[in-house]
Design a protein around this motif. Structure first.
Motif, PDB file in Angstrom:
ATOM      1  N   HIS A 662       4.460  30.487 -23.680  1.00 20.63           N
ATOM      2  CA  HIS A 662       4.162  29.506 -23.710  1.00 20.63           C
ATOM      3  C   HIS A 662       4.088  28.571 -22.216  1.00 20.63           C
ATOM      4  CE1 HIS A 662       6.515  29.144 -27.698  1.00 20.63           C
ATOM      5  NE2 HIS A 662       5.215  28.071 -27.733  1.00 20.63           N
ATOM      6  N   PHE A 663       3.042  27.796 -22.088  1.00 20.37           N
ATOM      7  CA  PHE A 663       2.624  27.211 -21.593  1.00 20.37           C
ATOM      8  C   PHE A 663       3.816  26.351 -20.149  1.00 20.37           C
ATOM      9  CE2 PHE A 663      -1.509  27.716 -23.493  1.00 20.37           C
ATOM     10  CZ  PHE A 663      -1.777  29.117 -22.459  1.00 20.37           C
ATOM     11  N   ASP A 664       4.034  26.524 -18.968  1.00 17.41           N
ATOM     12  CA  ASP A 664       4.390  25.364 -18.166  1.00 17.41           C
ATOM     13  C   ASP A 664       4.409  24.183 -18.577  1.00 17.41           C
ATOM     14  OD1 ASP A 664       6.134  24.087 -15.940  1.00 17.41           O
ATOM     15  OD2 ASP A 664       7.086  25.585 -16.248  1.00 17.41           O
ATOM     16  N   PRO A 665       4.688  23.280 -19.153  1.00 16.17           N
ATOM     17  CA  PRO A 665       4.257  21.209 -19.460  1.00 16.17           C
ATOM     18  C   PRO A 665       4.410  20.932 -17.527  1.00 16.17           C
ATOM     19  CG  PRO A 665       6.527  21.980 -19.641  1.00 16.17           C
ATOM     20  CD  PRO A 665       6.335  23.097 -19.823  1.00 16.17           C
ATOM     21  N   LYS A 666       4.960  22.010 -16.513  1.00 16.91           N
ATOM     22  CA  LYS A 666       5.188  21.325 -15.008  1.00 16.91           C
ATOM     23  C   LYS A 666       3.358  21.592 -14.280  1.00 16.91           C
ATOM     24  CE  LYS A 666       6.860  20.851 -10.777  1.00 16.91           C
ATOM     25  NZ  LYS A 666       8.061  20.773  -9.620  1.00 16.91           N
ATOM     26  N   ASP A 667       3.660  23.196 -14.506  1.00 17.53           N
ATOM     27  CA  ASP A 667       2.521  24.053 -13.915  1.00 17.53           C
ATOM     28  C   ASP A 667       1.020  24.534 -14.680  1.00 17.53           C
ATOM     29  OD1 ASP A 667       3.953  24.587 -12.193  1.00 17.53           O
ATOM     30  OD2 ASP A 667       4.697  26.549 -12.963  1.00 17.53           O
ATOM     31  N   ASP A 668       1.207  24.065 -15.560  1.00 12.71           N
ATOM     32  CA  ASP A 668       0.414  23.701 -16.428  1.00 12.71           C
ATOM     33  C   ASP A 668      -0.196  22.662 -17.581  1.00 12.71           C
ATOM     34  OD1 ASP A 668      -0.215  27.200 -16.305  1.00 12.71           O
ATOM     35  OD2 ASP A 668       2.026  27.167 -17.339  1.00 12.71           O
ATOM     36  N   THR A 669      -0.497  21.232 -16.808  1.00 11.49           N
ATOM     37  CA  THR A 669      -0.065  19.829 -17.411  1.00 11.49           C
ATOM     38  C   THR A 669      -2.039  19.816 -18.295  1.00 11.49           C
ATOM     39  OG1 THR A 669      -0.923  19.497 -15.360  1.00 11.49           O
ATOM     40  CG2 THR A 669       0.978  19.507 -16.295  1.00 11.49           C
ATOM     41  N   TRP A 670      -2.550  21.039 -17.520  1.00 14.83           N
ATOM     42  CA  TRP A 670      -4.298  20.799 -18.491  1.00 14.83           C
ATOM     43  C   TRP A 670      -4.006  21.455 -19.506  1.00 14.83           C
ATOM     44  CZ3 TRP A 670      -6.378  25.483 -20.344  1.00 14.83           C
ATOM     45  CH2 TRP A 670      -5.471  26.559 -20.156  1.00 14.83           C
ATOM     46  N   ALA A 671      -3.131  22.251 -20.136  1.00 19.31           N
ATOM     47  CA  ALA A 671      -2.781  22.921 -21.462  1.00 19.31           C
ATOM     48  C   ALA A 671      -1.847  21.526 -22.564  1.00 19.31           C
ATOM     49  CB  ALA A 671      -2.205  23.576 -21.483  1.00 19.31           C
ATOM     50  N   TYR A 672      -1.399  21.244 -21.876  1.00 17.51           N
ATOM     51  CA  TYR A 672      -0.527  19.981 -22.855  1.00 17.51           C
ATOM     52  C   TYR A 672      -1.755  18.860 -22.858  1.00 17.51           C
ATOM     53  CZ  TYR A 672       4.006  22.915 -22.901  1.00 17.51           C
ATOM     54  OH  TYR A 672       4.462  23.469 -22.671  1.00 17.51           O
ATOM     55  N   ASP A 673      -2.154  18.619 -21.748  1.00 15.98           N
ATOM     56  CA  ASP A 673      -3.225  17.310 -21.874  1.00 15.98           C
ATOM     57  C   ASP A 673      -4.283  17.616 -23.182  1.00 15.98           C
ATOM     58  OD1 ASP A 673      -2.170  16.119 -20.153  1.00 15.98           O
ATOM     59  OD2 ASP A 673      -3.332  16.840 -18.595  1.00 15.98           O
ATOM     60  N   ARG A 674      -4.620  18.754 -23.060  1.00 14.60           N
ATOM     61  CA  ARG A 674      -5.469  19.005 -24.469  1.00 14.60           C
ATOM     62  C   ARG A 674      -5.078  19.509 -25.243  1.00 14.60           C
ATOM     63  NH1 ARG A 674      -9.367  23.604 -21.438  1.00 14.60           N
ATOM     64  NH2 ARG A 674     -10.225  22.591 -19.498  1.00 14.60           N
TER      65      ARG A 674
END
Length: 866
Positions: A662-674
């Motif tokens: 799973h992506f990190d919501p802080k370090d990989d915000t781009w993934a959560y934004d998408r």
């Protein structure tokens, strides 16, 4: 000689309008300056939702609820010769402006009163003054608000009341449907000041960090009392969950820019006298106002602020009104000078029920922590405690100050272990009861931990598999097939449970989902709706429903009988053939021609496959993503976005072990934004109201486009539970159980840095004699959890034909994806070296030679007898 005459009145009197909440600090502040106070209510009855004013702190009380009482109130106050009229809390601002203006006192005036209370008028006033602000629209029509959001074309947007506070009914929305629902929620409610919301506001979302800027002014000359940074989490459901308000140094970035911006806001809104509490977001374009109140900060505490700042907003406000010249000389145009690090912590809880008592010993343990200055216990006996969703439902407010922030953060972590002991909450007399179809060990664990009685329906195949263990506290019903409503109902009646009152039926088994819905209808309890369950099972139905909602999804053709595809038209360049209601990519294959489809059909017919209804889906390339989380009441409360190391079909084609993280919501915000908007819309389209989910999507790295693949209304397979718990501290088993019972699951995320991923442990063809144990695997670098599922003595098939084909699994932590991949490879190689598999398809001579290699110390030759 004693005199019978009444004592002389103090020379000065101040008037406080609606002295609720932190307004209670104003009477003692004025008293310290020798100024008496009187109180005016702006409503006919006190507002019950806020901390009440102390009647003993005021010499007199007045009520001015409407225009008819205004002149009478003005004359009564004029007779007192007041030196000031000011608002103690938000609802008193307009009346304080009007009274101070009528009495000829220092005033912000009535011309912009509406802009200081109504959030729509507030932003419009900034726009007219050329001050950076959000785009917005207001209406009493939910559809009009949703239409505006669609025309604006940029999500997310914020929906909220026009004149409330404390994040009351504030929603972050990602679709027109969410705006519509949020607007209806706002318009169907009253604000925290007991006023009906006749209109709602939708605003463009301001992306960035949020700050507090507190000021006190005299004749337009302000003093900045403090600038604080909000450390908060905006949950996927759109709720603001506050953690810490952290005091910043006045020269720290971006404090000077924030102060300069707030100066323009004060001027635009005509706030020339008294306190102001501004919330500002530092966007990529610069500061932008969330909102401002012409009153004290709701998190202000005089003693605490005196310690960390050397002054407090209440005393400064009293000084500004009682001795304006002294205030101007000492404070006008200046900014605060911190004396210590400081933060205000608003705690969260998942407790629910009536408070029976407050445990003073628990409070004292928190108070004893080195940095704790004050513990604010917000609820008393008889009050209702609810899971925290906003500032209003935060049960404790804790003020912390120390020489450095490290001490504060350490104490904050300790507080998390103590906070829920503060309140003793009355429990429901009857223990809830749930019928579980299948043996999900984490749901069963949650039943034991949560005091829930459970009847576990255990099918013969699962029982014979032997891996699951049912806690002794739970009741077991053995049945031929836990997916059969007939088998389950017969077993219940045989056990005398035919009339038992269940609160819910739940399953984590993909194949039993519809059964759970059907049984709940018969038993009269909660469960997923059977029709909703059907849409989560049937891959053709779910794709069509998602596509109809405007979400990219593959085209799909239903094949009623895969044993005969003669009437199926080939419409794709490349397609995927799979069972209409399968799982784990079993019998799933890529097809690139009509002849390829016919070849698979012949093979399945020869195999006499039990599953006959298949779907042919348009092939979608790219990375394969996963989305795991839970919804409650139709609201997405938790979301974790991740990906497979390689798409599942690629893994099967290349015979490589499946891996995911799973992506990190802080370090990989781009993934959560998408990912988040697509996940939200898909869940809404599919109608999941309560429960956990596991969704798969295809991501095109070149365009960022996400295409819906499929979604299950249950926890993801493999080590998804363990991976989520390791990374986020979220217990999906508990979330599944609570949502099934109609309780809000915990959203208390405890994010661990780094990356956590799962990798399957491959086997080799043959009979497995032995393999490393889970304990031996956990001793390897980075291995957090291990599970060995394949039993010794069974024959392992060499070819991987589905994503459940494995000997075991490991959960591995690493600093980044590169290290994670390296650790996956190292663990896999280490495991394979120690895996003992008897070769198959060989002669006796060859297998004897293998045996000698396996046990070189043993001699199994046939010796001669003398």
């Amino acid at each position: 000689m004693a005199s019978d005459s009444p004592p002389a009145r103090p020379v000065k009197t101040a008037v406080i309008v609606d002295g609720y909440s932190t307004g209670t600090f104003l009477p003692p502040a004025f008293a310290r300056l020798g100024v008496d106070v009187v109180h005016v209510y702006s409503s006919a009855e006190p507002m019950s939702t806020m901390l009440q004013p102390d009647p003993g702190a005021y010499r007199e009380q007045f009520s001015c609820p409407d225009a008819a009482a205004f002149e009478t109130t003005v004359e009564a106050l004029r007779a007192l010769g007041p030196v000031a009229v000011l608002a103690g809390q938000e609802p008193g601002v307009p009346l304080a402006d009007a009274l101070s203006e009528a009495l000829g006192l220092a005033t912000n005036g009535t011309a912009l009163s509406a802009a200081r209370r109504d959030k729509y008028e507030m932003i419009e006033a900034l726009r007219r003054a050329g001050v950076r602000c959000a785009d917005q629209y207001k209406s009493g029509d939910p559809q009009a608000l949703a239409d505006w959001a669609e025309r604006a074309g940029t999500y997310p947007v914020i929906v909220k009341p026009l004149s409330s506070a404390s994040t009351d009914h504030v929603y972050r929305c990602h679709t027109a449907a969410e705006v519509l629902a949020a607007a209806r929620a706002v318009l169907g409610s009253t604000d925290i000041f007991d006023r009906r919301n006749s209109e709602a506001l939708v605003q463009s979302f301001l992306e960035g960090t949020e700050y507090i800027v507190d000021t006190v002014s005299v004749a337009g000359q302000r003093y900045v009392c403090g600038v604080w940074e909000y450390e908060k989490e905006i949950l996927p459901g759109g709720k603001n969950i506050y953690n810490l308000d952290v005091l910043l140094a006045p020269d720290a970035h971006p404090v000077p820019e924030l102060i300069a911006y707030v100066d323009t806001v004060l001027e635009a809104l005509g706030i020339e006298h008294g306190p102001a509490h501004a919330e500002v977001i530092m966007t990529a374009q610069g500061p932008a106002l969330v909102e401002i109140g012409a009153r004290l900060n709701g998190n202000m505490n005089p003693g605490f602020h005196d310690v960390c700042l050397g002054a407090n907003q209440a005393d400064l406000t009293a000084l500004a009104y009682a001795r304006p010249r002294e205030f101007a000389q000492r404070y006008a145009g200046r900014v605060y000078a911190p004396r210590a690090a400081a933060a205000v912590h608003s705690t969260r809880t998942e407790l629910r029920g009536l408070v029976e008592s407050v445990d003073r010993e628990a409070v004292e343990r928190i108070e004893a922590l080195p940095s704790v200055h004050l513990v604010g216990v917000k609820l008393g006996p008889g009050k209702r405690l609810s899971p925290t969703a906003d500032l209003l439902t935060s049960p404790l407010r804790i003020f912390l100050t120390a020489d450095d922030m490290d001490r504060i953060r350490t104490d904050r972590e300790t507080i998390q272990t103590l906070k829920d002991a503060v309140y003793t909450v009355a429990e429901d007399e009857r223990r809830p009861s749930v019928l579980l179809l299948g043996t999900d060990k984490y749901v069963m664990q949650a039943c034991v931990r949560s005091g829930v009685d459970a009847v576990v329906v255990w099918g013969a195949a699962g029982y014979d598999h032997g891996l699951a263990e049912v806690p002794e506290e739970l009741t077991v019903l053995l049945v031929d097939d836990h997916k059969s409503p007939e088998a389950v109902l017969m077993a219940l009646h045989r056990a005398g449970l035919g009339e038992h009152r269940f609160d819910a039926v739940h399953t984590s088994d993909e194949w039993a989902l519809v059964t759970a819905g059907v049984l709940a209808t018969q038993l009269g309890c909660r469960a997923i709706d059977p029709v909703t369950a059907v849409h989560f099972r049937d891959k053709s139905l779910q794709k069509r429903k998602v596509a109809a909602a405007g979400i990219p999804a593959a085209r799909v053709t239903v094949i009623d009988d895969v044993h005969d595809v003669s009437g199926v038209a080939w419409e794709y360049d490349k397609a995927v053939l799979k069972p209409v209601a399968g799982a784990a990519t079993a019998r799933t294959a890529v097809v690139d021609s009509a002849e390829g489809l016919r070849a698979l059909s012949r093979r399945y017919r020869a195999d006499r496959t039990a599953q006959r209804t298949f779907v042919l889906e348009e092939y979608v390339g790219g990375e394969e993503w996963i989305a795991d989380g839970f919804v409650y009441g139709g609201e997405l409360l938790f979301l974790a976005v991740g990906r497979y190391g390689a798409p599942c079909l690629t893994m099967i084609d290349e015979q490589t072990p499946l891996s995911m993280w799973h992506f990190d919501p802080k370090d990989d915000t781009w993934a959560y934004d998408r990912g988040e908007p697509v996940v939200r819309r898909a869940l809404e389209a599919l109608g999941l109201r309560d429960g956990v989910f596991h969704m798969e999507l295809f991501h095109d790295p070149g365009t960022g486009r996400l295409t819906f693949s499929e979604c299950a209304a249950r926890r993801g397979g493999g080590l998804i539970h363990e991976q989520i718990q390791a990374k986020f501290g979220i217990h999906l088993g508990e979330a599944a159980l609570l949502s099934a019972l109609g309780r809000t699951p915990s959203t208390a995320v405890e994010r661990r840095p780094g990356i956590f991923g799962t990798s399957y442990l491959k086997g080799r063809a043959g009979i497995m004699f032995s393999c490393p144990s889970p304990a031996e695997l956990r001793a390897l670098p980075g291995v957090e959890f291990a599970r060995v599922e394949f039993p010794a003595g069974e024959r392992f098939l060499g070819d991987i034909d589905n994503t459940n084909h494995r000997v075991g699994q490991v959960l591995v932590s690493a600093q980044d994806e590169e290290q994670l991949s390296a650790r996956f490879a190292e663990v896999g190689a280490w495991f394979d070296e120690r895996l003992v598999i008897a070769p198959q398809g060989v002669t006796g001579r060859e297998i004897r030679a293998w045996g000698r290699e396996l046990r070189p110390e043993a001699d199994f030759r046939d010796p001669l007898w003398p």
